[in-house]
Design a protein around this motif. Structure first.
Motif, PDB file in Angstrom:
ATOM      1  N   UNK A  41       0.791  -1.375  -0.017  1.00 27.27           N
ATOM      2  CA  UNK A  41       0.030  -0.149  -0.149  1.00 27.27           C
ATOM      3  C   UNK A  41       0.833   1.318  -0.030  1.00 27.27           C
ATOM      4  N   UNK A  42       1.982   1.116   0.778  1.00 29.73           N
ATOM      5  CA  UNK A  42       2.846   2.446   0.839  1.00 29.73           C
ATOM      6  C   UNK A  42       3.542   2.545  -0.611  1.00 29.73           C
ATOM      7  N   UNK A  43       3.951   1.670  -1.256  1.00 29.02           N
ATOM      8  CA  UNK A  43       4.520   1.698  -2.508  1.00 29.02           C
ATOM      9  C   UNK A  43       3.503   2.308  -3.571  1.00 29.02           C
ATOM     10  N   UNK A  44       2.360   1.749  -3.569  1.00 27.46           N
ATOM     11  CA  UNK A  44       1.237   2.489  -4.481  1.00 27.46           C
ATOM     12  C   UNK A  44       1.106   3.906  -4.028  1.00 27.46           C
ATOM     13  N   UNK A  45       0.882   4.149  -2.688  1.00 25.93           N
ATOM     14  CA  UNK A  45       0.741   5.700  -2.487  1.00 25.93           C
ATOM     15  C   UNK A  45       1.888   6.510  -3.007  1.00 25.93           C
ATOM     16  N   UNK A  96      11.789  13.145  -1.450  1.00 28.81           N
ATOM     17  CA  UNK A  96      11.696  12.388  -0.384  1.00 28.81           C
ATOM     18  C   UNK A  96      10.799  11.157  -0.500  1.00 28.81           C
ATOM     19  N   UNK A  97       9.609  11.412  -1.324  1.00 26.98           N
ATOM     20  CA  UNK A  97       8.526  10.150  -1.693  1.00 26.98           C
ATOM     21  C   UNK A  97       9.298   9.215  -2.387  1.00 26.98           C
ATOM     22  N   UNK A 124      10.014  25.067   8.511  1.00 26.41           N
ATOM     23  CA  UNK A 124      10.332  24.448   9.731  1.00 26.41           C
ATOM     24  C   UNK A 124       9.439  23.252  10.128  1.00 26.41           C
ATOM     25  N   UNK A 125       8.243  23.591   9.888  1.00 32.17           N
ATOM     26  CA  UNK A 125       7.480  22.412  10.616  1.00 32.17           C
ATOM     27  C   UNK A 125       7.579  21.206   9.529  1.00 32.17           C
ATOM     28  N   UNK A 126       7.819  21.537   8.278  1.00 27.84           N
ATOM     29  CA  UNK A 126       8.023  20.424   7.231  1.00 27.84           C
ATOM     30  C   UNK A 126       9.143  19.679   7.580  1.00 27.84           C
ATOM     31  N   UNK A 127      10.351  20.271   7.995  1.00 32.27           N
ATOM     32  CA  UNK A 127      11.611  19.817   8.357  1.00 32.27           C
ATOM     33  C   UNK A 127      11.417  19.052   9.505  1.00 32.27           C
ATOM     34  N   UNK A 128      10.539  19.630  10.354  1.00 33.27           N
ATOM     35  CA  UNK A 128      10.485  18.863  11.790  1.00 33.27           C
ATOM     36  C   UNK A 128       9.812  17.615  11.820  1.00 33.27           C
ATOM     37  N   UNK A 129       8.755  17.701  10.733  1.00 30.30           N
ATOM     38  CA  UNK A 129       8.039  16.401  10.554  1.00 30.30           C
ATOM     39  C   UNK A 129       8.877  15.413   9.896  1.00 30.30           C
ATOM     40  N   UNK A 130       9.637  15.820   8.900  1.00 29.80           N
ATOM     41  CA  UNK A 130      10.726  14.889   8.080  1.00 29.80           C
ATOM     42  C   UNK A 130      11.631  14.440   9.125  1.00 29.80           C
ATOM     43  N   UNK A 131      12.083  15.115  10.073  1.00 29.63           N
ATOM     44  CA  UNK A 131      13.009  14.582  11.287  1.00 29.63           C
ATOM     45  C   UNK A 131      12.557  13.646  11.839  1.00 29.63           C
ATOM     46  N   UNK A 132      11.396  13.735  12.366  1.00 27.43           N
ATOM     47  CA  UNK A 132      10.499  12.804  13.374  1.00 27.43           C
ATOM     48  C   UNK A 132      10.415  11.492  12.360  1.00 27.43           C
ATOM     49  N   UNK A 133       9.827  11.518  11.251  1.00 29.77           N
ATOM     50  CA  UNK A 133       9.692  10.309  10.444  1.00 29.77           C
ATOM     51  C   UNK A 133      11.275   9.582  10.230  1.00 29.77           C
ATOM     52  N   UNK A 154       2.759   3.286   8.528  1.00 29.86           N
ATOM     53  CA  UNK A 154       1.936   4.154   9.629  1.00 29.86           C
ATOM     54  C   UNK A 154       2.436   5.642   9.823  1.00 29.86           C
ATOM     55  N   UNK A 155       3.948   5.635   9.692  1.00 27.32           N
ATOM     56  CA  UNK A 155       4.861   6.850   9.810  1.00 27.32           C
ATOM     57  C   UNK A 155       4.688   7.595   8.631  1.00 27.32           C
ATOM     58  N   UNK A 156       5.009   7.058   7.319  1.00 27.46           N
ATOM     59  CA  UNK A 156       4.921   7.879   6.017  1.00 27.46           C
ATOM     60  C   UNK A 156       3.992   8.079   5.408  1.00 27.46           C
ATOM     61  N   UNK A 157       2.545   7.378   5.710  1.00 27.31           N
ATOM     62  CA  UNK A 157       1.313   7.603   5.040  1.00 27.31           C
ATOM     63  C   UNK A 157       0.195   7.946   6.086  1.00 27.31           C
ATOM     64  N   UNK A 158       0.031   7.229   7.089  1.00 32.12           N
ATOM     65  CA  UNK A 158      -0.986   7.691   8.029  1.00 32.12           C
ATOM     66  C   UNK A 158      -0.787   8.811   8.685  1.00 32.12           C
ATOM     67  N   UNK A 159       0.246   9.020   9.216  1.00 32.20           N
ATOM     68  CA  UNK A 159       0.604  10.232   9.888  1.00 32.20           C
ATOM     69  C   UNK A 159       1.131  11.411   8.916  1.00 32.20           C
ATOM     70  N   UNK A 160       0.998  11.334   7.629  1.00 26.14           N
ATOM     71  CA  UNK A 160       1.251  12.442   6.998  1.00 26.14           C
ATOM     72  C   UNK A 160      -0.134  12.909   6.524  1.00 26.14           C
ATOM     73  N   UNK A 161      -0.091  14.590   6.710  1.00 27.92           N
ATOM     74  CA  UNK A 161      -1.547  15.089   6.331  1.00 27.92           C
ATOM     75  C   UNK A 161      -1.572  15.327   4.854  1.00 27.92           C
ATOM     76  N   UNK A 162      -0.682  15.199   4.173  1.00 26.85           N
ATOM     77  CA  UNK A 162      -1.054  15.335   2.572  1.00 26.85           C
ATOM     78  C   UNK A 162      -1.262  14.054   1.991  1.00 26.85           C
TER      79      UNK A 162
END
Length: 774
Positions: free
Chosen positions: A510-514, A525-526, A681-690, A733-741
């Motif tokens: 599912x992640x690869x299809x996304x 990044x994707x 900054x917010x995008x970079x912080x989210x990327x760092x968390x992931x 979970x981290x890269x798909x479900x926790x991503x707002x986009x």
């Protein structure tokens, strides 16, 4: 009257004068004609003839035609018209000749020429005396009639590569066998010597010459009984050995060897009170017997003629040996149920050019003295046993599966052979399913009483009836069969593995299809997420379906190599994600980030898939046989081969951890200052968390795998299995479900599907209503 007479006289005078002038003119004319047409090397005879000078000749004696010529006469022939005598040669010249002495001769007077045989005084020139250094490199000059020859002195021969030089003849290896069989030949420049072997001496009256020396054993090799052990059987054995020593003569070495084999065989067949000794003392006696037997047979065999020998005994003890000259030769010896194959070139001592001996002794009765002897395995072998089994059962000693076989050669230094020796042992019984076969040798230096060990030996092939071993040293060898407990798989771990990997495969798919289909979120990044998901998906799929396909070794090795590559590729993509994160954070402070980003996009595919390929290629080329274990298609731990995977993984984890720490430091400094680019900054912080979450997901898994030792092994195994099998779920979970986009894309997709479903239902309902209305 007077007048007419005077006139007549006057007329006669005038006539005579005219006649005289005409004759002079005629002679002058004739002289001028001869000089013009006579050929070279001739003189004029008259107006119509010429004669050749001495040493020249024409077709006729007198030359009468301008077409003829005077040619040189070759007095030297053939046929020769002159004789210069013996040891002389005729040399023709124009119009003459002279004589010279032939090469290698000279006139007594020292002159170089003479005229004829009567003047010949030619004699031989002694070139060897005239030029003493005319022959080089130890060659001897021999004068001959008219010449000389150069010969090599005795003990030397012409060098084929340079015939002007002489080289030494190695009489010891030329097949001449110049020395007596009781001595060994030592080559020296131009000759050789025959020397007695260590422990041997010339017999009384034996001439001390290069090929007349005859030796006999100075003393019988000492065989000291085991100290501190009291046994009547052992004392009787020592007395019999001493008797053989007293009666020993080198000419009767064959009888003495047969006597030694018989005495040892009878001791092992009827050990008497040796059976009552403690096990440790029995092991000490066996060590003394094995080492003493090798030393005695090694020395006594050198007195035997050069040929194969065989010495059997009634109780089963058997000796097979071969006495031969030095040389490169493949040797095969067989005794009882054992066969040995070796190349003599790897065994011989370069300083010994005499008789060589190789022997194989089988002692079936020795196994009773070595019962319950300890077995010490090499560290790598212990790791394999720990990996595949719970270990050998405590309280159960290894079982002897073959006769104990000792090997000896004339060279005592056989600890590190350049090529291994091969042994083929036939089994005395068939190994069971819970029994492991080891190729071992008896080592008496590690403990006081000796022990079995597999150091320097390994199993090349084994079946129910025989085992082939290879060893890089010589000693006393045997096949041991050790009992072990089969490690049963934990059913709970198996269920967790299959369920978790199944969920991970679904989530990774599912992640690869996304990442592949959602255009709105596609960026560098994707792209990295997509490659990571694909590698993990293929790795988990192969692990789930083929990790235990060990039936075919080649197929299992291919599966292990593929898993090695896919998991290394996953960690490499994780490294690239860490680098991309660091560059993204650095973009907040550095202007030229775009060039670095373009560089990353250009080279990420070659690096992501090329670096793991290089590592796997090097591993496979260096040790391909270490791909695939007895129970799993994975890397073997022997010789540190597992670090072909753990090394790069640990390096990637260390680099990523450093990149994440630097990224956090950059973000901290940026957050402390007011910056209008809050969204960046917010995008970079989210990327760092992931990325940190990803580091934990992949890195923590293999760290737990390494920590499966000690009392916490069971707990670490459960944690390792749970986290490793749920890697795909956590990534989704981290890269798909926790991503707002991504969530927004999922909502749009869900609404679109629902809308299509509603429209489809309405269309179906309207289609069903229209026929009713009609």
């Amino acid at each position: 009257m007077g007048g007419p007479c005077l006139s007549i006289q006057h007329a006669l005078c005038v006539l005579l004068t005219l006649l005289e002038d005409g004759l002079q003119n005629t002679r002058a004319s004739a002289t001028m004609d001869c000089a013009s047409w006579c050929p070279p090397h001739s003189t004029c005879v008259n107006a119509t003839a010429c004669r050749c000078h001495p040493g020249f000749a024409s077709s006729e004696e007198v030359v009468t035609s301008i077409l003829e010529s005077c040619d040189d006469i070759n007095e030297c022939g053939p046929p020769s018209t002159v004789s210069c005598g013996i040891f002389a040669d005729c040399q023709n010249t124009e119009g003459s000749y002279y004589c010279t002495c032939s090469p290698g001769y000279e006139l007594i007077s020292g002159a170089t020429k003479f005229s004829n045989e009567s003047e010949n005084t030619c004699r031989d020139i002694d070139e060897c005396q005239l030029n003493p250094g005319i022959c080089k490199s130890r060659r001897i000059c021999v004068n001959t009639q008219g010449s000389y020859t150069c010969k090599c002195p005795p003990g030397f021969e012409l060098n084929r590569e340079d015939p002007k030089l002489c080289k030494d003849v190695n009489e010891c290896t030329s097949g001449q066998n110049p020395c007596h069989k009781s001595t060994h030949c030592l080559n020296i420049a131009g000759s050789y010597t025959c020397r007695c072997r260590p422990g041997w001496k010339p017999i009384p009256g034996s001439p001390n010459g290069p090929n007349t020396t005859i030796c006999e054993a100075e003393i019988f090799p000492t065989w000291t009984p085991s100290p501190g052990i009291k046994s009547q059987s052992l004392s009787h054995f020592s007395e019999r050995v001493q008797g053989l020593e007293r009666d020993f003569k080198s000419a009767l070495a064959q009888d003495t060897i047969q006597g030694i084999i018989k005495v040892v065989d009878e001791l092992l067949e009827t050990p008497g009170d040796l059976d009552t000794l403690p096990r440790s003392d029995q092991h000490c006696v066996a060590t003394n017997l094995l080492t003493g037997l090798e030393d005695v047979l090694r020395e006594l065999s050198k007195a035997l003629p050069r040929r194969p020998w065989h010495f059997p005994a009634a109780g089963g003890t058997e000796l097979s040996l071969e006495v031969m000259d030095q040389g490169d030769k493949n040797i095969t010896l067989s005794v009882n149920q054992t066969k040995m194959l070796l190349n003599w070139d790897t065994m011989q001592d370069s300083g010994d050019s005499g008789t060589s001996v190789v022997g194989l002794v089988s002692s079936p009765g020795m196994g009773k003295l070595l019962a319950e002897a300890p077995l010490f395995l090499e560290t790598e072998e212990q790791v394999v046993m720990h990996e595949t089994h719970k270990g050998m059962l405590q309280g159960i000693s290894p079982v002897m599966l073959s006769d104990i076989t000792s090997v000896f050669v004339s060279n005592k230094n056989t600890q590190n052979l350049s090529s291994p020796v091969t042994f083929v042992f036939k089994h005395s019984m068939t190994p069971g399913p819970r029994q492991k076969v080891f190729c071992v040798f008896w080592e008496h230096g590690q403990t006081e009483y000796g022990n079995w060990t597999n150091k320097g030996c390994w199993v090349a092939f084994t079946s129910d009836s025989s085992t082939t071993c290879q060893c890089t040293h010589l000693s006393s060898f045997a096949i041991l069969m050790a009992h072990y407990d089969v490690q049963e798989e934990d059913p709970v771990l198996a269920v967790i593995t299959y369920v978790g990997l199944s969920l991970s495969l679904l989530c990774l798919f599912l992640a690869a299809l996304t990442f592949l289909l959602c255009k709105a979120i596609q960026n560098t990044s994707t792209s990295l997420h997509l490659q990571l998901s694909l590698c993990l998906f293929l790795a988990h799929l192969l692990f789930l379906t083929a990790i235990d396909r060990t039936e075919l070794k080649v197929l299992c090795a291919i599966i292990a190599g593929a898993l090695h590559y896919l998991y290394l590729a996953s960690f490499t993509w994780m490294l690239l994600e860490g680098l991309h994160l660091f560059l993204a954070a650095r973009n907040l402070t550095v202007v030229n980030y775009s060039s670095m980003s373009k560089f990353l996009k250009k080279f990420m595919l070659p690096v992501g898939y090329g670096v793991p390929a290089v590592i796997v290629a090097i591993s496979a080329a260096s040790r391909p046989h270490l791909y695939g274990t007895p129970t799993r298609c994975w890397l073997r731990p022997e010789k540190g081969f597992i670090w072909g995977f753990l090394g790069p993984v640990c390096a990637i984890l260390a680099v990523n951890l450093s990149l994440f720490l630097m990224t956090l430091w950059i973000l901290r400094s940026k957050l402390s200052s007011l910056n209008s680019e809050v969204s960046t900054l917010q995008n970079t912080r989210m990327l760092t968390f992931k990325a940190i979450a990803q580091l934990f997901i992949l890195g923590c898994t293999w760290c737990l795998g390494i920590l499966q030792v000690g009392p916490a092994t069971h707990i670490m195994a459960y944690l390792f299995t749970i986290i490793n099998s749920l890697q795909g779920v956590l990534i989704f979970l981290v890269y798909c479900l926790l991503s707002q986009q991504v969530r927004e894309q999922y909502k749009r997709l869900f609404k679109r599907v629902c809308k299509i479903k509603v429209e489809s239902e309405q269309y179906t309902l309207s289609s069903s209503v229209m026929p009713e209305a009609s």
